[in-house]
Design a protein around this motif. Sequence first.
Motif, PDB file in Angstrom:
ATOM      1  N   ARG A 112     101.562   4.498  34.137  1.00  0.00           N
ATOM      2  CA  ARG A 112     100.551   3.746  33.388  1.00  0.00           C
ATOM      3  C   ARG A 112      99.856   4.643  32.363  1.00  0.00           C
ATOM      4  O   ARG A 112      99.482   4.183  31.288  1.00  0.00           O
ATOM      5  N   LEU A 113      99.693   5.911  32.705  1.00  0.00           N
ATOM      6  CA  LEU A 113      99.120   6.866  31.747  1.00  0.00           C
ATOM      7  C   LEU A 113     100.036   7.001  30.530  1.00  0.00           C
ATOM      8  O   LEU A 113      99.574   7.027  29.383  1.00  0.00           O
ATOM      9  N   MET A 114     101.351   7.073  30.794  1.00  0.00           N
ATOM     10  CA  MET A 114     102.311   7.169  29.696  1.00  0.00           C
ATOM     11  C   MET A 114     102.321   5.893  28.846  1.00  0.00           C
ATOM     12  O   MET A 114     102.467   5.939  27.625  1.00  0.00           O
ATOM     13  N   LEU A 115     102.154   4.761  29.506  1.00  0.00           N
ATOM     14  CA  LEU A 115     102.085   3.485  28.778  1.00  0.00           C
ATOM     15  C   LEU A 115     100.840   3.456  27.881  1.00  0.00           C
ATOM     16  O   LEU A 115     100.906   3.065  26.715  1.00  0.00           O
ATOM     17  N   ALA A 116      99.702   3.922  28.436  1.00  0.00           N
ATOM     18  CA  ALA A 116      98.468   3.965  27.639  1.00  0.00           C
ATOM     19  C   ALA A 116      98.642   4.877  26.433  1.00  0.00           C
ATOM     20  O   ALA A 116      98.190   4.569  25.327  1.00  0.00           O
ATOM     21  N   ARG A 117      99.314   5.995  26.626  1.00  0.00           N
ATOM     22  CA  ARG A 117      99.541   6.925  25.518  1.00  0.00           C
ATOM     23  C   ARG A 117     100.440   6.300  24.463  1.00  0.00           C
ATOM     24  O   ARG A 117     100.201   6.433  23.263  1.00  0.00           O
TER      25      ARG A 117
END
Length: 618
Positions: A505-510
């Motif tokens: 999810r962090l990668m998606l936010a980025r």
Amino acid sequence: MRKEDPIKPRYTMKENSRYMFQLAWQQRKSVIFIMLSITFLSVIVQLLELFITPILLQQIEMKASLYTFIKWLILFVLLLMSTKGGLAYLKTNTLLGRLNIRIYLISQLSQKMQQTSYPNLEDTRFLEKYESANYSVMTNGSATEIFWETMSKIIQNFFIFVIYLFLLSHLDITLALLVGVTAVCSFFYHQRKNKQAQLSRFAEEKLMKELNYIQQKGEDFSYAKDIRLFQQKNWLKEIYQTAFSNYQKLMLKKESYYLQANLADIGLNFVRNGIVYAYLLYLSMSQSWLVSEFLLYFLAISGFSQGIQMILTEMSNLNKYSLDINHLRDFLETEELFLFEEGKSLTADKHQSYEISLRGLSFTYPGAKKATFEDLNLTFHAGESVAIVGLNGAGKTTLVKIICGFLDPTHGEVLLNGINIKEYNRRDYYRLFSAVFQQFSVIETTILENITQGENPIQFEKAKDCIQLAGLQPMIERLPQGLSTLLGKKVYEKGIELSGGQIQRLMLARALYKEAPMLVLDEPTAALDPIAENDIYQKYHQLTKGHLAIFISHRLASTRFCDRVLYIEEGKVIEEGTHEDLMQKNGKYKALFEVQSKYYQEEVEVDGEVKNESITDA
């Protein structure tokens, strides 16, 4: 392990010396001026040390007054104190400038690695070049910093040599020749033994690398459980002791060569000093020299011999450092395979439509006997979502690298809206993509900085929206430091570790924060269980509507959300269509989907009854 380059160096010692001076002139002019000042003061100190004892002794022999003797003594003491004090001050202050130049070169190496054409990073020769180049900037004793000290010593000893030669020419040139010949013989014998010792250098580096590796693994937290469960302590200890024993034997052999060189040096010095001492005694007795004259010439002869040896030694060192600088320059000047600033500029516009086409594309990895792709023709239309699936080794990741511009096809073209991407500045082309790969580039800093990737100024509201859309908000709200929470424990004691799903999810936010017009996902959910994987793909599908999105996977959780599915096998598209189309074809896609479907089951309790519900049918 650093390897010697068997090919003739690209640059000569003279050219590399000029390169360092030009670099210093551009980055830190003070380094040159301080080096020359150090050289000048070092020559003055040596001359003062040469003359102080003979002159004071001469005053005694000539029965000068105590006042005259003390005057000379005070003069020499003051001169030595001021020159040595100035020398110490300059040596202390030159370190910062030399370090500044070395750090600049380190940044150049880092920049080259970060910005070089991607195929270079998969080229063993390029990586070996980097290792050799890095060796020249690793420490304060590396070539790019110690070069200045070596150059100073060469200039200093050259002037001393000339001064001593002038003094000895008034005595007997034969004596100067004797001293010179013994000094040269001593130097070349030293060089011979040093070369024998250096032959073991690569074996030494290999053993040190092995010792360091074993020590690191023994201290690595991720190995802690295996070491305890499998009782690996004694095994690792045995491997380490064997390597250490071999290292000790190698060092004993190496030091024996240095011992032989030192013994030979002592022998030659003994013979030389004996002859010189006897000859000077003869001259002093036959010509009625004062003791001060005898001492002056004896010290001059010793200094003359040391000057010759120092010049030869430092020239040899300069040649060695020049080879290291040559490796550095050779790496920095490695030709790029892609166009960067020379290519056409390209501006990423999230509102513009982009289409990528592969025309007659073939690709073969260097050294491979078989092509990964041959005559592949594909088009990824603007706004569509495409799933590329297949078993491991089918060529999916290679295809991603080609689409993203990391690799160029061996034959054929990759077209962006009809124009070959080779014509563009490749860095501009990269800006068109947001991507999530299997290996996550999570940096041990704050959550916010991992999302914004160093953007300045940070758009806080935009970052919060991306976090909300990625489903990270509930987790972040539970953290005392919120977005300022530090990630990882290697750098920060209070850092936290995220789970696989949280990192996703962090990668998606980025990816959302970048707002690139195209999104590529290369098996980013490979480490997740089917439930979490399905949830993540639903998120990606919802948030990438209207943009070209390419999903790469050997698992089929993403396919039902996509407009088109490409099933790849051995570098060829063997089936293409929607999920429903491919299921009706009863081909390899359907067979793989049915095999995997049993893993996509979750138990759901409804009114106290446990039922199996297939995620793929949800």
